[in-house]
Each structure stands twice: as structure tokens, then as C-alpha cells.
Design a protein around this motif. Structure first.
Motif, PDB file in Angstrom:
ATOM      1  N   ASP A  61      50.799  24.146  23.069  1.00 27.00           N
ATOM      2  CA  ASP A  61      49.680  24.832  23.101  1.00 27.00           C
ATOM      3  C   ASP A  61      49.133  25.461  23.703  1.00 27.00           C
ATOM      4  O   ASP A  61      48.339  25.410  24.822  1.00 27.00           O
TER       5      ASP A  61
ATOM      6  N   ASP B 256      49.089  15.791  26.273  1.00 27.08           N
ATOM      7  CA  ASP B 256      48.412  16.944  26.665  1.00 27.08           C
ATOM      8  C   ASP B 256      46.705  16.900  27.226  1.00 27.08           C
ATOM      9  O   ASP B 256      47.210  18.294  27.466  1.00 27.08           O
TER      10      ASP B 256
ATOM     11  N   VAL C 160      57.922  17.578  19.904  1.00 28.56           N
ATOM     12  CA  VAL C 160      55.788  18.310  18.803  1.00 28.56           C
ATOM     13  C   VAL C 160      56.584  18.087  17.452  1.00 28.56           C
ATOM     14  O   VAL C 160      57.050  18.571  16.946  1.00 28.56           O
TER      15      VAL C 160
ATOM     16  N   ASP D 100      46.733  24.115  15.498  1.00 30.13           N
ATOM     17  CA  ASP D 100      48.701  24.822  15.258  1.00 30.13           C
ATOM     18  C   ASP D 100      48.115  26.041  15.143  1.00 30.13           C
ATOM     19  O   ASP D 100      49.023  26.940  15.772  1.00 30.13           O
TER      20      ASP D 100
ATOM     21  N   MET E  27      45.273  16.266  17.816  1.00 33.49           N
ATOM     22  CA  MET E  27      46.133  16.936  17.602  1.00 33.49           C
ATOM     23  C   MET E  27      47.585  16.300  17.276  1.00 33.49           C
ATOM     24  O   MET E  27      47.921  16.953  16.274  1.00 33.49           O
TER      25      MET E  27
ATOM     26  N   ARG F 175      43.729  19.414  12.751  1.00 32.46           N
ATOM     27  CA  ARG F 175      44.574  19.687  13.376  1.00 32.46           C
ATOM     28  C   ARG F 175      45.719  20.927  12.954  1.00 32.46           C
ATOM     29  O   ARG F 175      45.894  21.831  13.327  1.00 32.46           O
TER      30      ARG F 175
ATOM     31  N   CYS G 205      49.893  16.205  18.417  1.00 32.27           N
ATOM     32  CA  CYS G 205      50.656  16.859  19.172  1.00 32.27           C
ATOM     33  C   CYS G 205      52.383  16.470  19.197  1.00 32.27           C
ATOM     34  O   CYS G 205      52.823  17.559  18.917  1.00 32.27           O
TER      35      CYS G 205
END
Length: 395
Positions: free
Chosen positions: A47, A336, A101, A69, A315, A65, A317
Motif C-alpha cells: 500500500d 491497512d 497479501v 491495486d 481492499m 479493488r 488486501c
């Protein structure tokens, strides 16, 4: 010179590796400064858009998303190129990518395309890292593991694919900060993680695999924050040492001045050990937010439920998330969100990871050059510390 240089990716380097610290604690300023001293500087890939106002503005309210990314890949590209420019062609620029991740494969690919010298991967067994780096044979591959059994599994798997690890980071979960390489909190100080034991067992694995001449370099990480400990391990089987927290609080560390002050002020004997949102043991500073969270953790876990709407950043993530996926034994917060608050220096809202060692310069914030000089030679600076840069780094 009492120590041997570290040979990695065809370069002769100082045996000092700066650990990857995210979100955005080790970005281009820190990694570039470390590499400029002919050591290994590491960019944490997670991130990184938070260091780039234009990318953050595009995505801060975004629920796409793929767009988030892509912004992070653009940010990673910028950070690698900026770090390389700062390094002046010296040292080595590595990129740390967490296996846990979700978009780790895309980040690895971007790092390779942007000119990273090495990929460092932990937070899970990186068994498929050779496939992710196909076509980039000159990029050094470095797994982060905590015990010899995991080292053996990864090396054997990679050898079948025709790829050899350039080095292995041996991280002791009893001392390191951040996400830790154990399965339970009760195992953090297990004897099987002791550096002496793991180094010896790794050498035995190298002999078993016929790697005596081309053996991966062994880098010990966690609790090696003094000259005495650096000298001890470089004289007793390690090829290099990795240091995180002490680099985070240097002048060139990429986080806000408040972040550095939190780490400096923390008592390393009073850190909190808990299970993170990804299900891994973690070690962090007992900030107001973390203290409140741990007080409520049992109740939050009792009410855990799988619901994508609980992903506050939208996200996704992590491949597995306690909050989003309703995994009761995992942490119940958005990691995050908390790490991004930390890099901005928001003391009441952030999650501040820290290793369990004392800082070499006490409450002073010193340049990277002085830290490396101290780690290798024990030299303490005589001049007063310079004022730290309180701003977030941008390209």
C-alpha cells in the motif's frame, strides 16, 4: 576489516540488511540511503500509494479493488526508481512482498519490471516465488523463515524448479517486530528458533542438498540491534544481519516524525504480543488504540462474522482476514487502516510495530550512515543529532 563482505546479486556489500517495514515505513528515502552506504536497502511493497498524494486522491474513496491495486503498482515503480537514484548505483535495492497479501504476485512482477535487485518474501511459505519471477533470473530471491524445517521445504521445492535462493533471512519471532514466524503466541521463544541452532541446521541442509559451494547466504534478523550482537553473529555463522526498528527511526526513515517518536519512547520490555488480523503472532507498541482493542478483543471475536462489508477499505488486501472473513481466532480490525494511520504519525489511531531491542542511540534520531557505522564498528557519534524531517516522503 574484521567482517567479510556480503556477496549478493553479483555485488560485494556491507553485511547489513535494512528490513522491510510497511505500510510505507521503509520506502525510497530509507532504502536508497541504506543502499548508498553499500548495504541492502529494502522497500516494503504494501500500500505505497499513501506516499503519493495524487494516487491517494484517486483511490481514497475508491471501491474498485483493481484500481487500488494498479495505484499501488504505480507507487512501487516510483519508489524503486527513486531509491535507485538516491543510491547512486551503490548497494542493493530489495523489495519486501508479504505472501499473505492478496496481490503479492502482481507486486513481485512490478518489482522485477521496475528494476529491483532482490525480492524478499515472508508471511507464508513462498513456494511459488520462482514462477512469479520467471524471466528475471538476475533478481535475487530471498525467503524469510524462522526455522530450518521451513528452509528445507522451500529450498527443495525451488531446486526442483531450477532456482536457488540467493539468501535466507532467519527471523527470530521472539525478538522481531511486526508479523512473526510462529503459529502460536506460546511458541515465540521456542528453542527451535534460536539462531545458533537454526544456522547449524541450515548448514546441514545445504550439505545434504549438495549446496556447499553455492549455499544461500544466511541473514539473521530480530534482536540484532547492537554492535556487540552484530559482531557476535557475523563471527558465528551468519553472513549478514537484518535490522528493522533502528533504521525506522533514522533521519531518512520514511514515516512521520510522530511515528519515530512512538518507537523511541516505547519500553521494549512492555510491548504487546497478540494475534494479528492475518492470524499471525505480532509484536507492537502499547499505544492507546492497541490497548483499547486488546481490552475488547474477546468480545469482538465472539461476534466475528463473515461479511465483505466489514472490509472498511474495500481492499481485500489479505488472502485471509479475521475482520472480513469472520475468523474468530484472528484479529478483528482493519490492519491497512491502522498501519496507514501509523505512517502518518496518528498516535491515537495507528498500529506501531516494533522489535524488542533497545535502540542504539537512545532517544536520538540519527542518519543512516551513523547507524551502519555503529553496527559494524561500534562507533558512537559525537555531534548533536540533526532535526528530523517531519514530513511524509513523496517522489
Amino acid at each position: 576489516m574484521w567482517f567479510k563482505t556480503l556477496t549478493l546479486a553479483g555485488r560485494e556489500l556491507l553485511p547489513i540488511v535494512q528490513g522491510g517495514m510497511g505500510v510505507g515505513i521503509s520506502a525510497h528515502r530509507l532504502a536508497g540511503a541504506v543502499a548508498r552506504e553499500n548495504a541492502v536497502g529494502t522497500i516494503a511493497s504494501v500500500d505505497l500509494r499513501h506516499h503519493h498524494p495524487d494516487l491517494l486522491e484517486q483511490t481514497i474513496k475508491c471501491r474498485d479493488r483493481a484500481a487500488i491495486d494498479q495505484a499501488n503498482c504505480v507507487a512501487l515503480d516510483r519508489e524503486i526508481r527513486a531509491a535507485r537514484q538516491l543510491s547512486g548505483g551503490r548497494g542493493l535495492i530489495a523489495v519486501n512482498v508479504m505472501k499473505a497479501v492478496r496481490d503479492h504476485a502482481a507486486l513481485v512482477q512490478q518489482a522485477c519490471e521496475s528494476g529491483a535487485d532482490a525480492i524478499v518474501m515472508g508471511a507464508g511459505l513462498p513456494l511459488d516465488l520462482p514462477e512469479m519471477t520467471a524471466g528475471h533470473d538476475k533478481v535475487a530471491l530471498i525467503p524469510i523463515l524462522s526455522e530450518a524445517r521451513g528452509v528445507g521445504i522451500v529450498l527443495k521445492k525451488w531446486l526442483k524448479k531450477g532456482r536457488l535462493a540467493s539468501a535466507v533471512v532467519i527471523e527470530h519471532p521472539g525478538h522481531a517486530g511486526g508479523h512473526l514466524g510462529a503459529t502460536k503466541l506460546s511458541e515465540l521463544r521456542d528453542e527451535r528458533f534460536s539462531f545458533g541452532r537454526v544456522l547449524a541446521e541450515c548448514r546441514a541442509i545445504f550439505d545434504e542438498l549438495g549446496l556447499s559451494r553455492d549455499a544461500p547466504k544466511l541473514i539473521v534478523a530480530g534482536g540484532v540491534g547492537s554492535h556487540e550482537k552484530v559482531r557476535h553473529w557475523l563471527s558465528n555463522g551468519a553472513d549478514a544481519v537484518q535490522v528493522g526498528t533502528a533504521f525506522a527511526v533514522t533521519d531518512e526513515g520514511d514515516a512521520h516524525r510522530n511515528f519515530k517518536q512512538v518507537l523511541i519512547d516505547a519500553d521494549p520490555t512492555q510491548l504487546k504480543e497478540f494475534i494479528s488480523v492475518a492470524g499471525l503472532p505480532a509484536r507492537a507498541v502499547a499505544t492507546p488504540w492497541l490497548t483499547r482493542y486488546l481490552r475488547q478483543e474477546k468480545r469482538l471475536q465472539e461476534h466475528a462474522r463473515a461479511d465483505p462489508r466489514r472490509c472498511t477499505q474495500r481492499m481485500d488486501c489479505l488472502t485471509q482476514c479475521g475482520l472480513r472473513d469472520g475468523i474468530a481466532r484472528f484479529g478483528q480490525f482493519c490492519i491497512d487502516l491502522k498501519l496507514a494511520a501509523a505512517v502518518r504519525g496518528e498516535i491515537d489511531r495507528g498500529l506501531f510495530f516494533r522489535g524488542a531491542s533497545k535502540l542504539p542511540f537512545g532517544n536520538a534520531i540519527r542518519p543512516v550512515r551513523e547507524l551502519i557505522d555503529y553496527l559494524l564498528h561500534g562507533s558512537m557519534p559525537a555531534t548533536p543529532p540533526a532535526a528530523a524531517d517531519a514530513s511524509l516522503a513523496t517522489t
